[in-house]
Design an enzyme around this catalytic site. Structure first.
Site, mmCIF file in Angstrom:
data_model
loop_
_atom_site.group_PDB
_atom_site.id
_atom_site.type_symbol
_atom_site.label_atom_id
_atom_site.label_comp_id
_atom_site.label_asym_id
_atom_site.label_seq_id
_atom_site.Cartn_x
_atom_site.Cartn_y
_atom_site.Cartn_z
ATOM 1 N N LYS A 159 3.282 -1.921 -14.697
ATOM 2 C CA LYS A 159 4.153 -2.969 -14.160
ATOM 3 C C LYS A 159 5.031 -3.582 -15.250
ATOM 4 C CE LYS A 159 1.084 -4.339 -10.368
ATOM 5 N NZ LYS A 159 1.607 -3.682 -9.176
ATOM 6 N N LYS A 209 -1.073 -10.666 -13.350
ATOM 7 C CA LYS A 209 -1.244 -9.330 -12.760
ATOM 8 C C LYS A 209 -1.695 -8.342 -13.815
ATOM 9 C CE LYS A 209 2.282 -9.202 -9.160
ATOM 10 N NZ LYS A 209 3.516 -8.540 -8.735
ATOM 11 N N GLY A 264 -3.357 -4.198 -4.318
ATOM 12 C CA GLY A 264 -3.554 -5.633 -4.141
ATOM 13 C C GLY A 264 -4.624 -6.222 -5.046
ATOM 14 N N HIS A 300 -3.528 -9.341 -0.212
ATOM 15 C CA HIS A 300 -2.357 -8.666 -0.793
ATOM 16 C C HIS A 300 -2.265 -7.212 -0.362
ATOM 17 C CE1 HIS A 300 -1.748 -12.190 -3.166
ATOM 18 N NE2 HIS A 300 -2.898 -12.058 -3.765
ATOM 19 N N GLU A 309 9.450 -1.832 -4.208
ATOM 20 C CA GLU A 309 8.962 -3.027 -3.512
ATOM 21 C C GLU A 309 9.646 -4.277 -4.058
ATOM 22 O OE1 GLU A 309 4.541 -1.726 -2.071
ATOM 23 O OE2 GLU A 309 4.639 -2.943 -3.891
ATOM 24 N N ARG A 337 5.399 7.667 -4.828
ATOM 25 C CA ARG A 337 4.677 8.562 -3.919
ATOM 26 C C ARG A 337 5.116 8.281 -2.500
ATOM 27 N NH1 ARG A 337 1.492 4.412 -1.784
ATOM 28 N NH2 ARG A 337 1.053 2.813 -3.333
HETATM 29 P P1 ADP Z 1 1.011 1.339 0.230
HETATM 30 O O1 ADP Z 1 1.557 0.682 -1.009
HETATM 31 O O2 ADP Z 1 1.251 2.812 0.335
HETATM 32 O O3 ADP Z 1 1.364 0.620 1.453
HETATM 33 P P2 ADP Z 1 -1.356 -0.039 -0.344
HETATM 34 O O4 ADP Z 1 -0.481 -1.000 -1.051
HETATM 35 O O5 ADP Z 1 -2.215 -0.538 0.743
HETATM 36 O O6 ADP Z 1 -0.539 1.242 0.135
HETATM 37 O O7 ADP Z 1 -2.301 0.632 -1.368
HETATM 38 C C1 ADP Z 1 -1.763 1.165 -2.523
HETATM 39 C C2 ADP Z 1 -2.524 2.397 -2.852
HETATM 40 O O8 ADP Z 1 -3.839 2.071 -3.230
HETATM 41 C C3 ADP Z 1 -2.598 3.325 -1.682
HETATM 42 O O9 ADP Z 1 -2.298 4.572 -2.209
HETATM 43 C C4 ADP Z 1 -4.006 3.242 -1.188
HETATM 44 O O10 ADP Z 1 -4.583 4.487 -0.898
HETATM 45 C C5 ADP Z 1 -4.764 2.670 -2.355
HETATM 46 N N1 ADP Z 1 -5.636 1.590 -1.918
HETATM 47 C C6 ADP Z 1 -5.776 1.109 -0.672
HETATM 48 N N2 ADP Z 1 -6.677 0.132 -0.629
HETATM 49 C C7 ADP Z 1 -7.099 -0.044 -1.880
HETATM 50 C C8 ADP Z 1 -8.029 -0.930 -2.496
HETATM 51 N N3 ADP Z 1 -8.715 -1.809 -1.793
HETATM 52 N N4 ADP Z 1 -8.185 -0.859 -3.815
HETATM 53 C C9 ADP Z 1 -7.490 0.040 -4.550
HETATM 54 N N5 ADP Z 1 -6.618 0.915 -4.029
HETATM 55 C C10 ADP Z 1 -6.426 0.880 -2.720
HETATM 56 P P1 ADP Z 2 0.091 -3.898 -5.956
HETATM 57 O O1 ADP Z 2 0.401 -2.943 -7.065
HETATM 58 O O2 ADP Z 2 -1.320 -4.294 -5.942
HETATM 59 O O3 ADP Z 2 0.644 -3.422 -4.655
HETATM 60 P P2 ADP Z 2 2.299 -5.775 -6.013
HETATM 61 O O4 ADP Z 2 2.941 -6.275 -7.256
HETATM 62 O O5 ADP Z 2 3.054 -4.775 -5.239
HETATM 63 O O6 ADP Z 2 0.855 -5.238 -6.377
HETATM 64 O O7 ADP Z 2 1.980 -7.032 -5.086
HETATM 65 C C1 ADP Z 2 1.218 -6.920 -3.916
HETATM 66 C C2 ADP Z 2 1.408 -8.150 -3.057
HETATM 67 O O8 ADP Z 2 1.038 -9.348 -3.766
HETATM 68 C C3 ADP Z 2 2.819 -8.411 -2.622
HETATM 69 O O9 ADP Z 2 3.149 -7.676 -1.468
HETATM 70 C C4 ADP Z 2 2.819 -9.910 -2.371
HETATM 71 O O10 ADP Z 2 2.212 -10.222 -1.142
HETATM 72 C C5 ADP Z 2 1.917 -10.423 -3.462
HETATM 73 N N1 ADP Z 2 2.690 -10.783 -4.669
HETATM 74 C C6 ADP Z 2 2.955 -9.996 -5.726
HETATM 75 N N2 ADP Z 2 3.692 -10.622 -6.649
HETATM 76 C C7 ADP Z 2 3.933 -11.850 -6.172
HETATM 77 C C8 ADP Z 2 4.624 -13.002 -6.673
HETATM 78 N N3 ADP Z 2 5.217 -12.990 -7.852
HETATM 79 N N4 ADP Z 2 4.655 -14.113 -5.903
HETATM 80 C C9 ADP Z 2 4.040 -14.148 -4.702
HETATM 81 N N5 ADP Z 2 3.351 -13.113 -4.186
HETATM 82 C C10 ADP Z 2 3.290 -11.980 -4.908
HETATM 83 MG MG MG Z 3 2.594 -3.038 -4.229
#
Ligand code: ADP
Ligand code: ADP
Ligand code: MG
Length: 675
Positions: free
Chosen positions: A116, A170, A177, A247, A287, A304
C-alpha cells in the site's frame, strides 16, 4: 493460443473461470486439497489433481505443489482467481520462469501494487489523488532493530499529530479488510501501533504500516480497468461497494447511485492513470474512497479479478474472464474506451456462511438441502451442493447472488425475489440479513456509507424468538414415520400406526430455549399440537416432502406453507427469512448430554471455543482476575480473528490451551471461578 488452464483456486471462482474456459474450448484443470475432494470445482473440471492437505499453506498457497500439478497435467496457463496466490508476485514470476502463462499482470506490477505504501507513492506521482496520510520512512533492512522501530514509531506519532484524528493505521501488506486500526486520539497511538504491527506481522508476514486520514461517512467506489500487452488501457465503469461489514464487502452494484457521469469520467481517468503508472496488463481494480463532498481518493489497486466482477460484466456485456484469456494471448482489447457502454443496473449480494447475530462469526457445517431458483435476469455464481462441507480452512463465502434490471429499483426487486426463493439448510448463513439489507428503505434510496450496517444494526441484526410456524414444521417433520429415520423410531418408542391415540411428546430447543410440545393424532394425517403451557393449539398436516429441494409442504391451522427443512441426527435446519434456524431435538435426555452447546450455556465459567480454529493469542494467566466481557483469547479461523470473551467476572482457575494450538468447536479453553 492458450489451450489449457489450471485454476489455482477453489469454490465459486474456480467454477466461474471454468465456465468461460469451456466456452472458449480451453481444457480445464482443477486443483484440490484433501478437504475439497468432492467439491463442485473438482467435479466440473476436465481434469483434477490433488495438491495436499486442507490447510491453505499446504495446498492452495503451496506454489510448488501447484506448479508441479501444472507440469504433471501439461497446463499451459494458470489462472489464480482471487485470494490465495493471485497477488503473489513470486508465484507469478515462478510461472513465467517455467514457461507457464500466468493469467494476470506482471510480477513487478503485483509487487508494486501489493504494497500500500509503494502503490500510493507510485500513483501519487501520476497525479492520482490519494487519502492524505503518511507513508512512513523507507526501511534500511528487512529486520529493523528495536531502536529503528522506536524511530519509526516516533515519526508515526509526529505525523499523526499533523494528519489529525480520527486516523487509520493500515498494514502495507494488508488485505481482506484486515490489519486496520482506527485511532481517535494521540494517546492511543503507541498502543495502536504496537498491536497493528503484531497483527500485521502475524497475518501478512510484514509489520510495515502506513497512516491515513480516516474519511468520515465514505463510500467505497472502485473502477474496473483492463489493459492489453499493446499498451491500451481502458476502464469499464465503477462498482459501488459501500455496504461492508468488518471492512469487507457484502453488497456491490454498478452503476453507483452516487456518481454523476462527470465524476465517473474523472474517476475512470484516474484509475487508468494509476494502472499506467505500473505498466499494468490484464484485469485490475482501482479502489477509491469518496467523501460526502464528492472528493475521491485512491485506496489501493487489486491486481486480479475481483469477487464482484459480475456486476460489471452484466452492465457492460463483457466477459472479463474471456478478456483475460485474450490479453494473455497477446490479443488487443476488443473495445476502445469510447465503445464501452453501461446498460441497466446490476446488484450482487455475497452469501456467507456466518452467524450475523454473533458478530458475523464464520460458520462451518454440512449443507443438507439446497434450492437455487432459476429466474430471468439472475445469475448465481456459487459452489454449493448437498452434502458439501463448509470447512474452517477457507473463506466462508458460499457464492454471489446477482440480478440485473433496466434500473436500480427493478434490479433490486429481482435480487430480493432471487434471494427469497433461495434456500440453503445445514449451515448458518446471512441470507435473511441480506434480504433485510436490500429491503431497507435507506438502502433502497441509495443513501449509504460504509457504516450503513453498523448504523442500522438494531433493525438489521435484531433476532426475535422463533416463530411457532417453524416449531410446528419441525414437530410435524419429526412425526412422520417416513422421514427422518431415527434409530429410536425403529426401536418402537412410538409408532403411529399402532397407537393413533398415543401422545407424541417432543422437546425442541432453539438458541438455548426449550420448547416442549405435546401432539395427538386426530386422524391418519392430522396432528393437534399444544405447547406445554397449553396456551396455543395448532393442527398440522404434512402434505408433501420434496427431498431434492428439502422442502416440506405442510398446513398449519388450514394454511399451507412451504418450509425448507433438513436434518442431521438430532439437529434440524430450517432456512427462513427470519434466519437460518438450528433446532435440536432434545426429546431424549441423552441428547442434552451429547450437546456441548447446552452444557457450556449452563456453566458460564467454562470458556469454550466458539468454532474450530487456531488460538493466536492468550491474554490471561492462571490466577488472574477478569471481568465479564474481557477478551481472554483470540481464535483465528477462516482468516479471521475472533475474540473469546469472559461471560462472567472471576478468577482464571485454569487454562487448557497454549498459543498457536488448534482448537475444535466447544473445546474447553479455560475455566473461570465466579466470585
Ligand atoms: P474483493 O476485493 O475482490 O472484493 P475482498 O476485499 O472481500 O475481495 O477480499 C480481498 C481478497 O482477500 C479476496 O481475494 C478474498 O479472497 C480474500 N479474503 C476474503 N476474506 C478474507 C479475510 N477475512 N481475510 C483475508 N483475506 C480475505
Ligand atoms: P483492503 O486491502 O483490506 O481491502 P482497503 O484499503 O481497500 O483495504 O480498505 C478496505 C475498506 O476499509 C474500505 O473499503 C473502506 O471501507 C475502509 N477504509 C479504508 N481506508 C479508509 C480511510 N482512509 N477512511 C475510511 N475508511 C477507510
Ligand atoms: Mg480493498
Amino acid at each position: 493460443m492458450i489451450q489449457s488452464v489450471l485454476i489455482a483456486n477453489r469454490g465459486e471462482i474456480a467454477c466461474r473461470i471454468m465456465r468461460t474456459a469451456k466456452r472458449l474450448g480451453i481444457r480445464t484443470i482443477a486443483v484440490y486439497s484433501d478437504a475439497d475432494r468432492d467439491s463442485p470445482h473438482v467435479i466440473q473440471a476436465d481434469h483434477a489433481i490433488s495438491i495436499g492437505p486442507a490447510e491453505v499453506t499446504a495446498s492452495y498457497l503451496n506454489s510448488d505443489a501447484i506448479l508441479n500439478a501444472a507440469k504433471q497435467t501439461g497446463a499451459e496457463s494458470i489462472h489464480p482467481g482471487y485470494g490465495f496466490l493471485s497477488e503473489n508476485s513470486e508465484f507469478a514470476a515462478a510461472c513465467q520462469a517455467r514457461g507457464i502463462t500466468f493469467i494476470g499482470p506482471s510480477s513487478e506490477a503485483i509487487e508494486l501494487m501489493g504494497n500500500k505504501r509503494a502503490a500510493k507513492l507510485a500513483v501519487e506521482a501520476a497525479q492520482v489523488p490519494c487519502v492524505p496520510g503518511y507513508a512512513g520512512i523507507e526501511r534500511e533492512g528487512s529486520n529493523p532493530d528495536e531502536r529503528q522501530k522506536q524511530r519509526e514509531d516516533d515519526a508515526f506519532i509526529d505525523a499523526a499529530a499533523t494528519i489529525g484524528f480520527p486516523l487509520l493505521i493500515k498494514a502495507t501488506a494488508g488485505g481482506g479488510g484486515r490489519g486496520m486500526r482506527i485511532v481517535d486520539a494521540i494517546d492511543a497511538m503507541p498502543g495502536a501501533l504496537q498491536s497493528a504491527r503484531s497483527e500485521a506481522l502475524n497475518a501478512f508476514g510484514s509489520d510495515e504500516l502506513i497512516l491515513e486520514k480516516y474519511i468520515e461517512s465514505p463510500r467505497h467506489i472502485e473502477i474496473q480497468i483492463f489493459a492489453d500487452q499493446q499498451g491500451n488501457t481502458i476502464h469499464l465503469g465503477e462498482r459501488d461497494c459501500s455496504i461492508q461489514r468488518r471492512h469487507q464487502k457484502v453488497i456491490e452494484e454498478s452503476p453507483s447511485p452516487a456518481l454523476s457521469s462527470e465524476q465517473r469520467d474523472h474517476m475512470g481517468a484516474a484509475a487508468v492513470a494509476a494502472a499506467k503508472a505500473c505498466h499494468y496488463v490484464g484485469a485490475g481494480t482501482v479502489e477509491f474512497i469518496t467523501d460526502p463532498e464528492g472528493n475521491f481518493y485512491f485506496l489501493e489497486m487489486n491486481t486480479r479479478l475481483q469477487v464482484e466482477h459480475p456486476v460489471t460484466e452484466w452492465v457492460t456485456g463483457v466477459d472479463l474472464v474471456e478478456w483475460q484469456f485474450k490479453v494473455a494471448n497477446a490479443e488487443p482489447l476488443p473495445l476502445k474506451q469510447g465503445e464501452v457502454t453501461q446498460r441497466g443496473h446490476a446488484i450482487e449480494a455475497r452469501l456467507y456462511a456466518e452467524d450475523v447475530q454473533q458478530q458475523f462469526l464464520p460458520q462451518t457445517g454440512t449443507i443438507k438441502g439446497v434450492n437455487l431458483p432459476d429466474l430471468p435476469h439472475c445469475r448465481i455464481d456459487h459452489a454449493v451442493a448437498p452434502e458439501l462441507t463448509v470447512s474452517p480452512y477457507y473463506d466462508p463465502m458460499l457464492g454471489k447472488w446477482i440480478a440485473w434490471g433496466e434500473d436500480r429499483a427493478s434490479a433490486l426487486q429481482t435480487l430480493i425475489t432471487l434471494l427469497s426463493q433461495t434456500t440453503i439448510c445445514g449451515v448458518t448463513h446471512n441470507r435473511a440479513f441480506l434480504l433485510k439489507l436490500l429491503k431497507h428503505e435507506q438502502f433502497q434510496q441509495g443513501h449509504v456509507s460504509t457504516h450503513f450496517i453498523d448504523q442500522h444494526s438494531d433493525t438489521l441484526l435484531q433476532a426475535g424468538e422463533i416463530e411457532p410456524l417453524y416449531l410446528m414444521a419441525t414437530a410435524t417433520f419429526l412425526s412422520q414415520p417416513a422421514y427422518p429415520p431415527y434409530p429410536r423410531r425403529e426401536a418402537g418408542t412410538f409408532q403411529r400406526s399402532s397407537a393413533l391415540k398415543r401422545e407424541i411428546l417432543l422437546t425442541l430447543s432453539h438458541n438455548g430455549q426449550r420448547y416442549p410440545l405435546r401432539g395427538q393424532w386426530i386422524d391418519h394425517n392430522r396432528l393437534q399440537w399444544c405447547t406445554e403451557a397449553q396456551q396455543e393449539r395448532f393442527i398440522t398436516q404434512a402434505i408433501d416432502f420434496d427431498a431434492t429441494r428439502s422442502t416440506l409442504t405442510l398446513s398449519v391451522n388450514g394454511v399451507t406453507h412451504k418450509i425448507a427443512i433438513a436434518q442431521s441426527g438430532h439437529t434440524l435446519f430450517i432456512d427462513t427469512e427470519q434466519g437460518h434456524l438450528i433446532l435440536e431435538d432434545l426429546t431424549y435426555p441423552t441428547h442434552s448430554i451429547l450437546n456441548g452447546d447446552l452444557e457450556s450455556e449452563a456453566d458460564s465459567g467454562s470458556v469454550t471455543a466458539p468454532m474450530d480454529g487456531k488460538i493466536v493469542a492468550i491474554y490471561i494467566e492462571a490466577g488472574q482476575r477478569v471481568a465479564q466481557g474481557d477478551t481472554l483469547m483470540v481464535i483465528e479461523a477462516m482468516k479471521m480473528e475472533h475474540p473469546v470473551k469472559a461471560r462472567q467476572d472471576g478468577l482464571v482457575s485454569r487454562i487448557d490451551v497454549e498459543a498457536h494450538q488448534q482448537a475444535t468447536r466447544n473445546q474447553l479453553l479455560a475455566t473461570i471461578d465466579g466470585a
